[in-house]
Scaffold this active site. Structure first.
Site, PDB file in Angstrom:
ATOM      1  N   LYS A 122       7.581  -0.570  -9.713  1.00 36.84           N
ATOM      2  CA  LYS A 122       6.375   0.405 -10.406  1.00 36.84           C
ATOM      3  C   LYS A 122       7.422   0.044 -11.550  1.00 36.84           C
ATOM      4  O   LYS A 122       6.594   1.207 -11.857  1.00 36.84           O
ATOM      5  CB  LYS A 122       5.497  -0.274  -9.620  1.00 36.84           C
ATOM      6  N   ASP A 160       2.315   5.219   1.081  1.00 38.42           N
ATOM      7  CA  ASP A 160       1.413   5.228   0.646  1.00 38.42           C
ATOM      8  C   ASP A 160       0.871   4.638   1.150  1.00 38.42           C
ATOM      9  O   ASP A 160      -0.677   5.176   1.738  1.00 38.42           O
ATOM     10  CB  ASP A 160       0.870   5.339  -1.231  1.00 38.42           C
TER      11      ASP A 160
HETATM   12 MG    MG Z   1      -1.615   6.206  -5.056  1.00 32.89          MG
END
Ligand code: MG
Ligand code: ADP
Length: 465
Positions: A175, A210
């Protein structure tokens, strides 16, 4: 209002007047992006096999990372915990109050992570995290002392080789992060070290992805939760697996039956066996900062969809089939065609596609566009968006098949702006799930699971105590 197409056979954007060469180019691109039911099922089957490989052995493409979070939240857990969430667009600091009865209250603050922090020395990045924890404690007047340290759950949404609930080393960045000095290191140790050096009295007791956090937080509220999913900047999933199925987990003893597995599905099919790569995907991949990695993620997630669409648009421009053969300085820039634009364009149901016109002419500074131009742009967004939703469903259906779904059905918690904002993303997933799973798919709820990373990290911090 024109309905948003849910499958490739639904009516995609039509064209009022365009030439034969336009038509054949568009048909050809449409074919390249189309994923029919058979293909979808094949991808899903391969996904399931890859999951099982990952459960058996370390170092597989689909990593199936054990989270060391055992047990399933009951909703009765109580206490106050901190959560720090790194790995999305923003850095988020939360104070989470688990109130029992599936209820929580959260106070939170977002912080920016600059590109120089993402790509500079990792030590500076972790020092910045510690500074944010410190700032948060003072801004919100939260007391924590050296004798009675508040516990913090660290949501770190990058692939980690986890060896305990509070220990895990970074396998590789994703990312857009590249910060040297972190790969192979224990990220909890790095964060705790920065906190200690800055004398911030907080103890990092849990490390979660997450996706794991989303699963835990959703399960706290809905007891029939099977799967937690991220559809945001990146994409990933986590689910409860029977410990006896996690063959690679050799020296782990627990009375629990289940452990949360972080699938790390973004890397699915890095070998390029089943995903239908087009030249537009290849171009994106080659110019990305992680070529030949995160193959599935590059088809699905918010970070990449706009860029795939941009590549298609540039190709059509170069063939003088779009914008009279002219691009703009903005459209020529990598990642300038944002996934957010695609949402607006897909939802644009004005006759003359006025919202699309505004994006093209005002945000991207194209001197002028015709209606046909805008219709083509809309078609391209539909193709890229549909393919993304259907591939998400291929992954979901594989995980659902891996679990024993009770007769009464199950719940899937999904977090991320793509799922939240992209028009009909959910309905497209549901349609594709039905193609893969048949009528049973009707018993599967897809729920938005916002703020999972904060509440989930708090739950993990609690479960680790
Ligand atoms: Mg997030
Ligand atoms: P993160 O995954 O980083 O925690 P988000 O869930 O907010 O954060 O996802 C951010 C991503 O979602 C961005 O990459 C962006 O491309 C995408 N996104 C943001 N807004 C929209 C929108 N309106 N429509 C589609 N995608 C969006």
């Amino acid at each position: 209002m024109t309905p948003i197409p849910l499958t490739f056979t639904d009516k995609l954007q039509e064209f009022n007047d365009c030439s034969e060469s336009h038509k054949s180019a568009i048909d050809e691109i449409t074919k390249e992006f189309e994923i029919n039911t058979d293909k979808l099922k094949k991808i899903s089957e391969h996904f399931r096999n890859e999951m099982n490989k990952g459960l058996e052995k370390h170092g597989q493409t689909v990593a199936m990372v054990p989270s060391y979070v055992t047990g399933i939240p009951t909703g009765k857990e109580v206490g106050t915990f901190l959560a720090l969430d790194l790995g999305g667009t923003n850095l988020r600091m939360c104070q989470v109050n688990l109130e029992g009865d599936g209820k929580v209250s959260v106070r939170q603050q977002k912080y920016k992570v600059s590109d120089s922090l993402k790509n500079g020395e990792a030590r500076h990045l972790f020092d910045y995290l510690a500074d944010c924890v410190d700032k948060f404690l003072s801004e919100f007047n939260i007391s924590s002392s050296a004798e009675d340290k508040l516990k913090l759950g660290f949501t770190f949404s990058f692939p980690v080789d986890q060896t305990a609930i509070n220990k895990g080393s970074l396998i590789y960045w994703t990312k857009g992060y590249t910060a040297p000095g972190a790969v192979g290191k224990d990220v909890v140790f790095m964060l705790q070290d920065s906190l200690n050096r800055k004398v911030v009295p907080v103890e990092v007791t849990a490390l979660v992805n997450d996706t794991v956090g989303t699963l835990l937080a959703h399960a706290y509220k809905h007891s029939n939760t099977l799967l937690g999913v991220i559809l945001g900047t990146g994409t990933n999933g986590a689910y409860f697996e029977k410990i006896s199925n996690i063959k690679k987990l050799k020296s782990f003893s627990s009375n629990a039956d289940h452990m949360v597995i972080n699938i790390e599905w973004g890397a699915f099919d890095n070998e390029r066996k089943v995903l239908p790569l087009t030249m537009f995907d290849n171009k994106l991949d080659r110019k990305s900062n992680n070529p030949r990695k995160q193959a599935l993620e590059k088809f699905i997630s918010g970070m990449y969809l706009g860029e795939i669409a941009r590549n298609v648009l540039l190709n059509l421009i170069d063939r003088t089939l779009l914008f009279d053969g002219f691009s703009s300085k903005d459209l020529n820039n990598q990642y300038y065609f944002e996934t957010e634009y695609m949402s607006t364009i897909e939802a644009d149901d004005t006759n003359t596609l006025e919202k699309t016109k505004r994006i093209l002419e005002e945000s991207l500074n194209l001197p002028s566009t015709t209606l046909t131009d805008r219709q083509i742009v809309k078609r391209v967004c539909q193709l890229v968006g549909l393919r993304a939703a259907r591939l998400s469903a291929a992954a979901l259906s594989a995980v659902i098949s891996q679990c024993n779904v009770p007769e009464s059905g199950c719940n899937i918690g999904i977090d991320g702006s793509l799922f939240l904002f992209y028009p009909s993303f959910k309905e497209r997933i549901k349609r594709a799930l039905k193609e893969c799973l048949g009528p049973n798919a009707d018993k599967i709820e897809l729920d938005l699971a916002p703020d999972g990373s904060g509440v989930g990290a708090a739950l993990a911090a609690m479960l680790s105590a």
